[in-house]
Design an enzyme around this catalytic site. Sequence first.
Site, PDB file in Angstrom:
ATOM      1  N   ASP B  13       0.876  -1.170   0.000  1.00  0.00           N
ATOM      2  CA  ASP B  13       0.000   0.000   0.000  1.00  0.00           C
ATOM      3  C   ASP B  13       0.914   1.221   0.000  1.00  0.00           C
ATOM      4  O   ASP B  13       1.564   1.514   1.006  1.00  0.00           O
ATOM      5  CB  ASP B  13      -0.889  -0.020   1.255  1.00  0.00           C
ATOM      6  CG  ASP B  13      -1.725   1.257   1.395  1.00  0.00           C
ATOM      7  OD1 ASP B  13      -1.681   2.111   0.482  1.00  0.00           O
ATOM      8  OD2 ASP B  13      -2.416   1.400   2.424  1.00  0.00           O
ATOM      9  N   LYS B  75       2.548  11.239  -3.369  1.00  0.00           N
ATOM     10  CA  LYS B  75       1.506  10.579  -4.157  1.00  0.00           C
ATOM     11  C   LYS B  75       0.593  11.587  -4.856  1.00  0.00           C
ATOM     12  O   LYS B  75       0.051  11.300  -5.906  1.00  0.00           O
ATOM     13  CB  LYS B  75       0.694   9.687  -3.220  1.00  0.00           C
ATOM     14  CG  LYS B  75      -0.210   8.703  -3.914  1.00  0.00           C
ATOM     15  CD  LYS B  75      -0.784   7.786  -2.876  1.00  0.00           C
ATOM     16  CE  LYS B  75      -1.874   6.904  -3.411  1.00  0.00           C
ATOM     17  NZ  LYS B  75      -2.399   6.063  -2.324  1.00  0.00           N
ATOM     18  N   GLU B 174      -7.498   0.595  -4.168  1.00  0.00           N
ATOM     19  CA  GLU B 174      -7.453   0.488  -2.704  1.00  0.00           C
ATOM     20  C   GLU B 174      -8.755  -0.018  -2.075  1.00  0.00           C
ATOM     21  O   GLU B 174      -8.721  -0.921  -1.246  1.00  0.00           O
ATOM     22  CB  GLU B 174      -7.025   1.837  -2.101  1.00  0.00           C
ATOM     23  CG  GLU B 174      -5.542   2.071  -2.328  1.00  0.00           C
ATOM     24  CD  GLU B 174      -5.137   3.531  -2.243  1.00  0.00           C
ATOM     25  OE1 GLU B 174      -5.965   4.365  -1.838  1.00  0.00           O
ATOM     26  OE2 GLU B 174      -3.982   3.836  -2.607  1.00  0.00           O
ATOM     27  N   ASP B 196     -13.485   4.864   1.218  1.00  0.00           N
ATOM     28  CA  ASP B 196     -12.046   4.914   1.481  1.00  0.00           C
ATOM     29  C   ASP B 196     -11.555   6.353   1.434  1.00  0.00           C
ATOM     30  O   ASP B 196     -11.375   6.922   0.363  1.00  0.00           O
ATOM     31  CB  ASP B 196     -11.327   4.042   0.425  1.00  0.00           C
ATOM     32  CG  ASP B 196      -9.819   4.027   0.621  1.00  0.00           C
ATOM     33  OD1 ASP B 196      -9.323   4.649   1.582  1.00  0.00           O
ATOM     34  OD2 ASP B 196      -9.142   3.381  -0.191  1.00  0.00           O
TER      35      ASP B 196
END
Lengths: 216, 602
Positions: B13, B75, B174, B196
């Site tokens: 992850d 990210k 994810e 999420d």
Amino acid sequence: MIACDFCGTEYKPGVDSPLEAIVCPNCHAPRAIDSSQPNFFAVFGFKPAFGLDETALARSYYAFSSALHPDRFSASGNPAIIERASDWMSLVNEAYQTLKKPADRRGYLLELLLKDAPKSKPPLPVELSEEWFTIQDLLMDDLDAAMRALKLFSEKITSENETITRELQSLEREWDQSAESAVLSKMNDAMKRQAYVVSLARNVERTQQTMTGANQ
Amino acid sequence: MSDVAKSPVVGIDLGTTHSLVAFCKAPGKPEILPSLEGERLVPSVLYRESGEWRVGYAARAKRSEPSAIAISSIKRLLGKKLADVAPFQNTLPFAVDEDIEGQLQVVVGEERFTPIELSAVILKFLKDSAEKSLEREVTRAVITVPAYFNDSQRQATRLAGRIAGLDVLRIVSEPTAAALAYGADQKKNGVFAVYDLGGGTFDCSVLKLENGLFEVLSTHGNTQLGGDDFDHAVARFAAERFSRDLGFSILDREDLRGRFLNRAEQAKKALSDSETTVFDFIVDGRELSFELSRADLRTLAQPLIQETLRSCEQALTDSGVAKESLTDFLLVGGATRIQAVREGVADWLGKLPNSSLHPDEVVALGAAVQASILAGETQGVLLLDVVPLSLGIEAYGDVAEVLIPRNTKIPAQARESFTTYVDNQTAVDIHVIQGEREKASLNRSLARFKLRGIEPGPAGFSRIEVRFLVDADGILQVTAKDLKTGKLQSVEVRPTFGLGPERIATMIESAMANASEDFEHRRWMEVRTKAEPVLRATEARLIDARRLLPPEEFESIALKTREMRAAIEAKDAEKTQNYKYELNSMTVRLAELVVKETLSKR
């Protein structure tokens, strides 16, 4: 007897289920897709019909996915098997997604059955198109009146669409029982009319949005 | 060398705020592997020190040093251009720029790095962590990305993996990974939604779980909305409060911004456990403070939460599932710890969402499940995934012609025929796009290529068939074919982000070279650390051995110690390891005799 392309095992394709007919009993790799691609109903071993048991369809789809998804063969490290599985799975995915939705299924089956029939040119609902032209003229002259007319017209189109859907559904049941080709051409006409109504509805909606936007 | 075909596949992850690596030691039983720092979480923070990278808590600790520049939230920059990040540039605690090729770069002192290279540093750290923990070389991984990441963001992640020396077997969304971890563990059937809310992105996915099959029905999200935005909202609110006393906004001061954003994050977290918290901050020697309450946070969070719920509505509409008929509604991502988020979701849902999953770990665990499936170790579990965004081509007049609509199951293929639209046209441009907008130019451009050699003729004379192929990995291949001449042109859509093929090759090569060297070295150090005490202990007992054992047994032990000494000097890990085991078993009897003798002397 056919020989598996990957492990060489000779086997007689199973006849008890459509899945058994395509996978090698030894290495579980599927055989090549027929060059004359099977129709979406045949993929799952269903008889072509407008009415379909959707639970049975989902069950078949899951069974096919479990057996043919390329990830199942990922650990083999053999790109040829993975590609073969991938080809099958994209066919299975497309077939499932098309057959799952009644409207898509109808369009697909109709096209399949009328493949060789002469192309018909059904009459379009003239009264609707005339009304639409009148409203467009009105838009130039009196915006408020045009907006009111648009609202009424939009309701009219929606109800027309519903009528056609009901007509189609009853024709579907008729064909599933009789398989008469006359039913199909009636359906074809109704589908074309519906396509026209749907595109009209979209135009109306767009015009309403633009006008509301311009008003504010 | 290790057997690559059987080398472990780990799940990673790669998060905005922190990253994790997990592995299934038994089928369907994922576990988090400890990092090189001995922790479960690796803060996604980098710090450059005399030409070396520090990653994780060590790097994060540098954040509070006023002059140090620690790189975080990379990210948010992956797969983007400078223009894409301009709207939130002032919230980044470091400077960004672009090079002559328009490639986004992060400025680190005198050096510049692409977000891909920086992500690769974190991935390398996770790879090293996994290798230390598993005591094996790790070269294959499944990496998760937000469901709503577009193709360039996914490809950027994949490339970062390659640079880190990892063969990325799959990019998994994810929320899907979270569902995999949940479902593999609970063995439940039904239709689930996953909410999420990560550090920098939000996704909502709807999945159907049926006897080990995970069918993704739909997904929607926002790649510009996450927990960081809650921090920024708190920071703006606090800066506004303090500006009354200060006469300026702290956020306008570049030297204070990083520290102030940290303080806002702390305050937000404190409100997860208590009703109020004191927000204090020192500016130029002046101490400022005010009391921040949960109610304040709720007000600040409201617009953000509403935004997430709109995505949920869209995902549900696309799936054809009503929220009332959901079996469960799963919360994942660190930001779902915020009380206001849980309340907002519960209000909308009409019941309490399921917040029992570990919000930070569940995604990595799911990645490990998918890794185990692809390694052939977990059977009976399969993920049936979809494309998150529509794929199509630009048709005449800037019209987006969709060939594969969003939420289509993959693998997928589609074809569409077009005719030439100008007289004597001999070439046609194929412009591949991704997105939901009707105007082609408003979507993301994935690739452009030309099909040449079309036979000249009047407009509409030639038919061109465009074929799209998306494999199980979501990689798109586009083929254009002139149906008259049979001429064919094909591209695999793999953007390079301005990194030329040579630069990529060099980066991968150096990473690979270092990777195996690093691994060998680490393995050797571990073997030696364990072997040397055994050797020293045996050597110390050789005198006893000569006295207590038959001569031939003594000789073979003495010989083995000499061989082991030589193996250690030659840095031969394999032999050292083997000799250690052999010596251990050869000296069992000796140890017994020594103990017996010692006892009898008492």
